[in-house]
Structure formats: structure tokens, C-alpha cells
Motif scaffolding. Sequence first.
Motif, short mmCIF file in Angstrom:
data_model
loop_
_atom_site.label_atom_id
_atom_site.label_comp_id
_atom_site.label_asym_id
_atom_site.label_seq_id
_atom_site.Cartn_x
_atom_site.Cartn_y
_atom_site.Cartn_z
N LEU A 493 68.66 34.38 95.80
CA LEU A 493 67.39 35.11 95.78
C LEU A 493 66.28 34.32 96.48
O LEU A 493 65.42 34.90 97.15
N LEU A 494 66.31 33.00 96.34
CA LEU A 494 65.31 32.18 97.02
C LEU A 494 65.49 32.22 98.53
O LEU A 494 64.52 32.21 99.30
N LYS A 495 66.72 32.30 98.98
CA LYS A 495 66.99 32.30 100.42
C LYS A 495 66.76 33.67 101.06
O LYS A 495 66.31 33.76 102.20
N LYS A 521 65.56 21.86 89.20
CA LYS A 521 65.25 20.54 89.76
C LYS A 521 66.32 19.53 89.40
O LYS A 521 66.63 18.62 90.18
N GLU A 522 66.92 19.68 88.20
CA GLU A 522 68.01 18.81 87.80
C GLU A 522 69.20 18.95 88.75
O GLU A 522 69.90 17.98 89.04
N GLN A 529 60.29 26.36 94.48
CA GLN A 529 59.36 26.62 95.56
C GLN A 529 59.56 25.65 96.71
O GLN A 529 59.56 26.03 97.89
N GLU A 530 59.81 24.37 96.37
CA GLU A 530 60.07 23.38 97.41
C GLU A 530 61.37 23.69 98.13
O GLU A 530 61.48 23.53 99.36
N PHE A 531 62.37 24.15 97.37
CA PHE A 531 63.66 24.52 97.97
C PHE A 531 63.47 25.65 98.97
O PHE A 531 64.03 25.62 100.08
N GLN A 535 64.12 25.59 103.08
CA GLN A 535 65.05 26.53 103.71
C GLN A 535 64.39 27.31 104.85
O GLN A 535 65.04 27.68 105.83
N SER A 536 63.08 27.57 104.70
CA SER A 536 62.38 28.38 105.70
C SER A 536 61.85 27.55 106.86
O SER A 536 61.37 28.08 107.86
N SER A 537 61.87 26.24 106.72
CA SER A 537 61.31 25.38 107.78
C SER A 537 62.31 25.19 108.93
O SER A 537 63.48 25.44 108.80
#
Length: 537
Positions: A493-495, A521-522, A529-531, A535-537
Motif C-alpha cells: 500500500l505504501l508503494k 520501524k522494527e 513515511q520515510e519508507f 521508494q519515490s525518490s
Amino acid sequence: MNMLLVDDETFVLDFLEEHIDRSAFGIQQIIKATSVNEALASLNEHRIALVITDIRMPEQTGLQLLAIIRAQWPAVKVILLSGYSEFEYAQQAIAHGAFAYLLKPALPEEVNRTIKLAYERIRLEEENRSQLSLAEHAIRTNHLARKERLLFDLLMGRRYSTQSIQDQLNELQLPALTSTPIRLLILRLEEMNSAATIEDMELLNYSLANMAEEMLYGDVSNHRSFWYCRDPHQYLCIILEERFYMERVEGSDRLSELQRTVQLYLGRTVSILVSRSQHFSAQLSVLYHDALKSFWQCIGSNTSAIETMDDRSPAPSSQPLKKIYEPPSLLNLMESGQWEELSSKLNDVFEELESTTCRTQEHLMEVYYHICSALSNIAHKQGLRLADLAGNPEYLRNGYFFRTTAQLREWSLSLLFQFQKSIELPSSKRQSHIVQQIHQYVQENLARDVTLRTISEHVFLHPVYLSRLYKKETGETLSTYIQRVRIERAVYLLKHTNMKILEISQAIGFLKPQYFISLFKEHFGVTPQEFREIQSS
């Protein structure tokens, strides 16, 4: 609605048609006639709701047309037009039931206003008729259900006082049976396949009841005396007055014709037993159980049979089954994996069921329960569920679905074959269907309360046993698997979506986004959000 305009002057018809507001009154078709004969022809051909007719016409008048309409089509509304203002015409129009009376030349506004009043009356009457029809249907349905329920109760032995029974028979518009000799007909539909459900049987028995009513009462003007119900075995039980049986059924071909009709339209055979004669006031349950016993003894697993208790030969003496109890037992053969020997033994059992002394419903049920008992025992020892293998679970709840030895043979051998395939698989593969059920449930319910308790309820296993079974077969705990699936879904979903972190947290079953962020984070060393930003950079 459709409207009919009647006038011997065509320009009047054209004027009316042009100025009537069709859309306001839902008028689908305006039909024109220049005489009463033409109007009657249109009324016979079309479904007319409203007629506007002139009074003064050659040959026959509008008043004569009105009288005919009132007699043959009482629901049709009639508006009369006349160029004469004499009170005499108004009186006659009212006497013949005209909806309204207009003087010619009538203004378009006046015509449309009158049509509106007629339209509203037509709609109101249609609604009333619809409500009345629904009420009548409900009354008829309730009436039939009460008749069936009363007969079922009487056959099952429920006790009523003589006066109570008489009152109920009078209320249900049944003949005065309390002192009348009657017979009981038991009809059994046969050749049910393994896919048949209770709903299928109810529908078939409903059709059978209609066919029986038509065959027995088809040329009788009053069918109210037709009284039937379904018993716990889904047999159709019909009460017949003795005089009716003697006059119309005994010695006739009606029951054989009923069998042929059922075979033609339902594609099934039906067996029929006619009980001895008995006064209705005697215990109906005694007659029913006596007839049922005779049915099972005399017809048993035969098909398309007709028996009458009065003139039949004494039932053959019933003998105990032997083959099914001879060693080795069904359970021993299954436990030792001797499937060919098991199949041979069952064939011997079914051949014995076909013998004259064992061809009864009781013997059929004895074999059915013996097979189910053995299968249940070995299935539980192997960690299997018999319901998963049985196909239609109704067959495990009610053995009376089986009408013939052939049906029981087909079902039993098919079930044993399924069981053999399951039991001969390696243990891990044999039980993998439970793991598959767990995985499917987790995938489909990830956003909900996916816990050991809810999963165990879904697969009908104890939570402790389920937890151990899953760990043994997969090498990981169930909670680890659920957490892994959630994290994998979150990564997807984040990707691939623009969903907010809160929305993703809820979509994978975390009510508190802080816990989701911490867990993520673990696993990855970064927040969700950082992930996403990486991925988008």
C-alpha cells in the motif's frame, strides 16, 4: 393507462386527442371510435381504463354504451359529453354510473381537470385492489399452513379435545370429519440424487401435492376437502374420506395415473401406500404409525410401488442383518487400509438389503447409521472432519433422505472413496487444507479482528490445538504469520497507493497507528513515511 374516445364526429375526436395532457396522466395510448360498435370492439381488444363518449350518436347512444361498460367492465371510468343541457341526461348518466358529465363544447382545461379526477380515482382503486389481493394471498397462505400444521400435529400424536378439533375443522373450512371414516395415503418421492437439498425436496413435494390434488379432485368443484401435510421423513400424507375413496379411487387407475404424471413431469418415481379405513375421531397418530410401519415393511426400498393395507398379503417376516456385523468390521478394514476388502464387504451388505426379508426402511437406516458411525470414528482419529467429505451435510443429519438401497450404495461408496484419498495422503498434505483455510481467512479479513480465537471459530478447532497444528505444519507461529502478512500488505500500500498512514494502519488491522509505525520501524529501520519517501525518490 389507455383511453378511449367515442364520438360520431371525427373533428371532436381530433380536438380531444390534441388537447388531452397525456404525460400528466400517464396515458400510453388514445384510441378513437366513431360508433358504439367500434368502441365495444376496442374495449374487447385493449385494456381501457377511461372512456370519454358523446351521448347523442346514431344507432346506439352513449348511455347504452355506458350501460354495457358497467355490466362487462365495471372498473372502467366513463365521462359523458353532450351538447344538450337537459337535466334528464344528467339523471340517466348518474343512474348508469357515469364518473362525470360534461356539456359540449367543453373547454380543454375542464376536460383535463375531469380526467385528472378520474385518473386519481383509478389509481386509488388499483392500489386498493392490489392491497386486497395481497391480503387475500396472505390469508390463503396462512390458511394452508394452518391446515398442514393441524394435520401434522394430529399425526404426531398431539392431543386435542373433540370440540377443539371440530372448531378448528370448521374454521379451516374442512368437512365435518370428526365422525367420518377416512383413509391415509402416504406418498414417497424417490430417486433423489446426492445434490438434493431440503429446499429441493420441499419444492418437489409441493409439486407432488398439486399433482395429487388434480388427479384425485380434478373434476370436483370443491377442493376444500383436500388435506395434506409433510411428515418428518418428507413423505406426503393425504387424508381421504372413505366414501370418496370408495367412489373415486378404489378399483380405479387414479393412483397409477398419478405415478405416470409424476414420472413425466418430475422425472421421479413415487410409491404410495393406502391405509386401512378408520374413524377420524380415533387416534390419527395410531393410524399414521401403523401405515408408516406397513410402508417400510411392504414397500421398503422398492420403487414405484402401490400397496393397500386392506388387501395386501401379510408382510414378510423381518430378519436381522448379518453381513454388516460379520468380522472384520468396517472400522477394522478402514483402520488397516484394506479398501478393496471394505468395498467387497459393503457390496455384500447392499445385496443383503435387496433380499426379501431385509428390504425395509428400518434395515436401510440400520446400515446408514452403522456406516456413519464407523466413518466418524476413523475420521476423528485421523484429524479429519466427516462433514468436509460428505458433500451435502443434510445426509449426515437425516438418513431418511435415502429412499432406496441404490441411493445409499452410491453415497456410501463415493464417501469412502473420498475418505480413502484423504487418509492415504502424507500427514502434512492431508491437513494442509486447514492451513489453506487459515491463510484465506487472514487474507480476506486482515482489516478486522484477526485473532487466534476468531480463526479457531472459523475452522471449528480448539485454539490450543489450532496453534500447535499450525506451528507443526508451517514451522512458524500463527501470530508471526499474521504479523508478516500485515507488514507485507503495508509495504504494498505504501508503494502503490496514496493512502495516508492512518488509513493504511486501519486497512491492515491496527487501530493505533503509533503501534503500526513502531512495528514497521522494527522491521525496516525507518518509519512508513520515510519508507515511502525513499521508494519515490
